[in-house]
Scaffold this motif. Structure first.
Motif, PDB file in Angstrom:
ATOM      1  N   GLU A 181       0.825  -1.204   0.000  1.00  0.00           N
ATOM      2  CA  GLU A 181       0.000   0.000   0.000  1.00  0.00           C
ATOM      3  C   GLU A 181       0.864   1.261   0.000  1.00  0.00           C
ATOM      4  OE1 GLU A 181      -3.144   0.260  -0.436  1.00  0.00           O
ATOM      5  OE2 GLU A 181      -3.612  -1.873  -0.355  1.00  0.00           O
ATOM      6  N   LEU A 182       1.946   1.237   0.755  1.00  0.00           N
ATOM      7  CA  LEU A 182       2.839   2.392   0.771  1.00  0.00           C
ATOM      8  C   LEU A 182       3.522   2.577  -0.574  1.00  0.00           C
ATOM      9  CD1 LEU A 182       4.471   2.024   4.310  1.00  0.00           C
ATOM     10  CD2 LEU A 182       2.832   3.755   3.559  1.00  0.00           C
TER      11      LEU A 182
ATOM     12  N   ASP B   7       2.278   1.711  -3.446  1.00  0.00           N
ATOM     13  CA  ASP B   7       1.255   2.255  -4.337  1.00  0.00           C
ATOM     14  C   ASP B   7       1.052   3.745  -4.093  1.00  0.00           C
ATOM     15  OD1 ASP B   7       0.817  -0.098  -5.617  1.00  0.00           O
ATOM     16  OD2 ASP B   7      -1.014  -0.627  -4.535  1.00  0.00           O
ATOM     17  N   ALA B   8       1.067   4.140  -2.820  1.00  0.00           N
ATOM     18  CA  ALA B   8       0.872   5.559  -2.496  1.00  0.00           C
ATOM     19  C   ALA B   8       2.009   6.401  -3.069  1.00  0.00           C
ATOM     20  CB  ALA B   8       0.791   5.738  -0.978  1.00  0.00           C
ATOM     21  N   ARG B   9       3.248   5.888  -2.946  1.00  0.00           N
ATOM     22  CA  ARG B   9       4.372   6.633  -3.508  1.00  0.00           C
ATOM     23  C   ARG B   9       4.265   6.748  -5.021  1.00  0.00           C
ATOM     24  NH1 ARG B   9       7.195   3.691   0.604  1.00  0.00           N
ATOM     25  NH2 ARG B   9       7.657   2.035  -0.894  1.00  0.00           N
ATOM     26  N   ARG B  10       3.824   5.656  -5.648  1.00  0.00           N
ATOM     27  CA  ARG B  10       3.682   5.669  -7.105  1.00  0.00           C
ATOM     28  C   ARG B  10       2.619   6.680  -7.529  1.00  0.00           C
ATOM     29  NH1 ARG B  10      -0.005   3.334 -10.028  1.00  0.00           N
ATOM     30  NH2 ARG B  10      -0.640   1.925  -8.337  1.00  0.00           N
ATOM     31  N   LEU B  11       1.469   6.692  -6.824  1.00  0.00           N
ATOM     32  CA  LEU B  11       0.393   7.616  -7.180  1.00  0.00           C
ATOM     33  C   LEU B  11       0.811   9.065  -6.955  1.00  0.00           C
ATOM     34  CD1 LEU B  11      -2.642   5.650  -5.709  1.00  0.00           C
ATOM     35  CD2 LEU B  11      -2.081   5.987  -8.132  1.00  0.00           C
ATOM     36  N   LEU B  12       1.571   9.306  -5.891  1.00  0.00           N
ATOM     37  CA  LEU B  12       2.067  10.664  -5.657  1.00  0.00           C
ATOM     38  C   LEU B  12       2.977  11.109  -6.792  1.00  0.00           C
ATOM     39  CD1 LEU B  12       2.883  10.612  -1.828  1.00  0.00           C
ATOM     40  CD2 LEU B  12       1.153  12.014  -2.976  1.00  0.00           C
TER      41      LEU B  12
ATOM     42  N   SER C 296       0.969  11.852  -9.855  1.00  0.00           N
ATOM     43  CA  SER C 296       0.214  13.105  -9.756  1.00  0.00           C
ATOM     44  C   SER C 296       1.096  14.323 -10.028  1.00  0.00           C
ATOM     45  CB  SER C 296      -0.417  13.235  -8.361  1.00  0.00           C
ATOM     46  OG  SER C 296       0.572  13.426  -7.374  1.00  0.00           O
TER      47      SER C 296
ATOM     48  N   ARG D 295       0.514  -5.497  -8.076  1.00  0.00           N
ATOM     49  CA  ARG D 295       1.154  -4.226  -7.733  1.00  0.00           C
ATOM     50  C   ARG D 295       2.572  -4.089  -8.275  1.00  0.00           C
ATOM     51  NH1 ARG D 295      -2.154  -5.582  -3.427  1.00  0.00           N
ATOM     52  NH2 ARG D 295      -3.481  -3.905  -2.641  1.00  0.00           N
TER      53      ARG D 295
ATOM     54  N   SER E 229       6.551  -1.819 -10.290  1.00  0.00           N
ATOM     55  CA  SER E 229       6.163  -0.415 -10.145  1.00  0.00           C
ATOM     56  C   SER E 229       6.484   0.326 -11.434  1.00  0.00           C
ATOM     57  CB  SER E 229       6.911   0.223  -8.975  1.00  0.00           C
ATOM     58  OG  SER E 229       8.300   0.301  -9.277  1.00  0.00           O
TER      59      SER E 229
END
Length: 303
Positions: free
Chosen positions: A76-77, A79-84, A87, A278, A281
């Protein structure tokens, strides 16, 4: 009591690396620090997480539950870094590449400036790992991708939940003492001793295949693991062997001749990465694409 995610990372390291000592080495802490964190986690949750025996430690049923939770948090972390990063329109992250010496020297190290220019937001960490340990390092999460070698005649499919990207098919070269023979043919190969090779490497399989195909029954002298050692022994006039094209690119010791012969075959290099919902990356994918593009421009005809 709430679970402290920081303590979970210690349990996850023990599960991945097979013990407290190995986990401590991977985390760059002392074994007692690992033991203390896991003991506190057991005390806080009121369960035993490890079976501690004379032969080491194993996860209990409760331990496996928390390891799975730790893996989910880790994903999950990521994924969060990837989405950031997406963005912001810039790829960021850390990509660990596992490889053996020849690949690092001939492929990865020379392309680092190019990778830094094209992927400025990605931190690339190259780690030299023995060939036989590379698949395990990928499974254990020590690397995001690894570069593997195999004799092309003995190709095999990638394991489950992984994917391989072809990187390079490079020919095997016959390496001989420069003053031993003017022209190498089957009679000369039958007469010359061959260097012994440490078991498990692609070159060992290739040499045995060539000897069998050519029906050679020559003697074996010495034994080497590193290609540099092989070149030194050949230069000293103590035998012949097969080396991949990358190993004979550029500088060669005085007294070594490199010869192309039909039927020697090729060595295949592949990039292997985990293939799950996931992974890989976006950063790992970008690094793989950059490596493949760089290798496509290489010229292996020089020796």
């Amino acid at each position: 009591m709430q679970i402290d995610p920081r303590r979970l990372s210690f349990l996850l390291a023990v599960a991945r690396h097979g013990g407290i000592l190995a986990a401590a080495e991977a985390l760059f802490v002392t074994p007692s620090a690992v033991s203390q964190q896991i003991t506190r986690l057991e005390r806080e949750q009121g369960v035993e997480l490890l079976d501690r025996g004379p032969r080491g430690v194993e996860l209990t049923a409760s331990g496996r539950v928390l390891v799975e939770a730790a893996e989910n948090i880790e994903r999950e972390l990521a994924d969060a870094r990837r989405l950031l990063a997406e963005s912001e329109g810039t790829l960021t992250g850390n990509v660990v590449i596992g490889a053996f010496q020849t690949v690092i020297v001939s492929i990865l190290a020379p392309m680092l400036p190019e990778l830094a220019d094209h992927l400025p937001g990605i931190d690339i960490d190259i780690r030299e790992i023995a060939s036989e340990r590379l698949p395990r390092s990928l499974r254990a999460g020590e690397a995001n991708l690894v570069i593997l070698e195999r004799d092309l005649e003995a190709d095999e499919p990638a394991p489950a939940n992984t994917r391989e990207v072809p990187l390079l098919d490079e020919p095997w070269r016959l390496v001989v003492p420069a003053d031993s023979i003017a022209d190498v043919g089957l009679p000369e190969l039958e007469r010359l001793p061959w260097l012994g090779i440490a078991p498990g490497g692609a070159s060992a399989r290739a040499v045995e295949r060539v000897k069998a195909n050519l029906k050679l029954s020559t003697s074996t002298v010495h034994s080497y693991f590193d290609f540099g050692s092989a070149l030194a022994l050949v230069a000293a006039g103590h035998g012949v062997t097969l080396l991949p094209a990358l190993a004979v690119q550029g500088y060669l010791p005085e007294g070594v001749a490199v010869i192309d012969l039909p039927g020697l075959g090729s060595r295949r290099l592949v990039v292997r990465h985990r293939a799950t919902k996931r992974e890989p990356s976006a950063a790992t994918t970008a690094v793989i694409e950059a490596i493949v593009k760089s290798v496509e421009a290489m010229d292996l005809s020089r020796h």
